[in-house]
Motif scaffolding. Structure first.
Motif, PDB file in Angstrom:
ATOM      1  N   PHE A 148       3.417   5.750  -5.701  1.00 25.27           N
ATOM      2  CA  PHE A 148       3.193   5.776  -7.140  1.00 25.27           C
ATOM      3  C   PHE A 148       2.095   6.778  -7.495  1.00 25.27           C
ATOM      4  O   PHE A 148       2.211   7.535  -8.451  1.00 25.27           O
ATOM      5  N   GLN A 149       1.023   6.791  -6.693  1.00 21.59           N
ATOM      6  CA  GLN A 149      -0.083   7.720  -6.937  1.00 21.59           C
ATOM      7  C   GLN A 149       0.384   9.168  -6.821  1.00 21.59           C
ATOM      8  O   GLN A 149      -0.065  10.033  -7.562  1.00 21.59           O
ATOM      9  N   GLN A 198       0.833  -1.207   0.000  1.00 28.01           N
ATOM     10  CA  GLN A 198       0.000   0.000   0.000  1.00 28.01           C
ATOM     11  C   GLN A 198       0.867   1.257   0.000  1.00 28.01           C
ATOM     12  O   GLN A 198       0.535   2.246  -0.655  1.00 28.01           O
ATOM     13  N   GLN A 199       1.981   1.225   0.733  1.00 19.98           N
ATOM     14  CA  GLN A 199       2.880   2.381   0.756  1.00 19.98           C
ATOM     15  C   GLN A 199       3.461   2.636  -0.638  1.00 19.98           C
ATOM     16  O   GLN A 199       3.508   3.776  -1.101  1.00 19.98           O
ATOM     17  N   LEU A 200       3.854   1.583  -1.329  1.00 14.93           N
ATOM     18  CA  LEU A 200       4.373   1.742  -2.684  1.00 14.93           C
ATOM     19  C   LEU A 200       3.292   2.269  -3.629  1.00 14.93           C
ATOM     20  O   LEU A 200       3.566   3.111  -4.494  1.00 14.93           O
ATOM     21  N   ILE A 201       2.077   1.791  -3.466  1.00 14.29           N
ATOM     22  CA  ILE A 201       0.974   2.270  -4.302  1.00 14.29           C
ATOM     23  C   ILE A 201       0.746   3.758  -4.060  1.00 14.29           C
ATOM     24  O   ILE A 201       0.578   4.541  -4.998  1.00 14.29           O
ATOM     25  N   ARG A 202       0.747   4.157  -2.776  1.00 14.33           N
ATOM     26  CA  ARG A 202       0.567   5.593  -2.459  1.00 14.33           C
ATOM     27  C   ARG A 202       1.690   6.434  -3.067  1.00 14.33           C
ATOM     28  O   ARG A 202       1.435   7.501  -3.619  1.00 14.33           O
ATOM     29  N   PHE A 254      -3.815   5.530 -10.985  1.00 12.81           N
ATOM     30  CA  PHE A 254      -4.057   4.235 -10.368  1.00 12.81           C
ATOM     31  C   PHE A 254      -5.170   4.382  -9.361  1.00 12.81           C
ATOM     32  O   PHE A 254      -5.139   5.253  -8.519  1.00 12.81           O
ATOM     33  N   ALA A 255      -6.165   3.510  -9.471  1.00 14.06           N
ATOM     34  CA  ALA A 255      -7.310   3.595  -8.562  1.00 14.06           C
ATOM     35  C   ALA A 255      -7.382   2.339  -7.713  1.00 14.06           C
ATOM     36  O   ALA A 255      -7.742   1.275  -8.207  1.00 14.06           O
TER      37      ALA A 255
END
Length: 167
Positions: free
Chosen positions: A144-145, A138-142, A152-153
């Protein structure tokens, strides 16, 4: 967008490849070689494996039905944990919108055109990502966002959590 495309490509790749063998190495039988099969005529094992497609089964073209039945036979030979993974991916595919499916097909086409070593690198990177603890993913996704707002949704087709999107 890159992470989303990668996730689509890899999920679709695994779904279509059927874990056991590449699906692009086979083509469905030519038209006219198989008759449509009613859902009720499938064996319990076939119905179990293809359950996410139950509501659509009788409307599928005979060639598509046969292709899916062939895959189901191979999937039934897999260990239970891998069979469940396939079921989950089929269910995830069914929950995607037509646009998301089209994007996944396009990503798969592009993925297949990569040289084998690049495909393997992407596969290895995604595998490492999936092995991370959920908080770290989740941290990597955030991150990236923040770098690419709106690309990215979470919970949508680009979801990388390994399961169907939550609605």
């Amino acid at each position: 967008m890159l992470l989303r495309r990668f996730a689509h490509s890899l999920c679709l790749f695994t779904l279509l490849a059927g874990i056991a063998a590449p699906s692009w190495a086979q083509s469905p039988p030519p038209s006219g070689e198989s008759a449509p099969r009613a859902w009720s005529s499938l064996s319990p094992a076939e119905r179990d494996m293809l359950a996410p497609l139950a509501s659509q089964w009788n409307t599928l073209k005979p060639e598509r039905q046969q292709h899916l039945l062939d895959r189901a036979q191979r999937w039934n030979k897999l260990p239970p944990d891998q069979r469940q993974e396939v079921r989950d991916r089929i269910a995830q595919w069914q929950q995607m919108t037509p646009d998301q499916r089209q994007q996944a097909r396009e990503n798969m086409r592009r993925f297949q055109q990569l040289p084998p070593e690049q495909r393997q690198q992407l596969h290895n990177a995604f595998k490492r990502f999936q092995e991370l603890p959920p908080e770290q993913r989740q941290q990597l996704i955030r991150q990236f966002q923040q770098q690419r707002p709106g690309s990215f949704a979470p919970g949508g087709a680009g979801r990388l959590g390994g399961g169907p999107p939550h609605h």
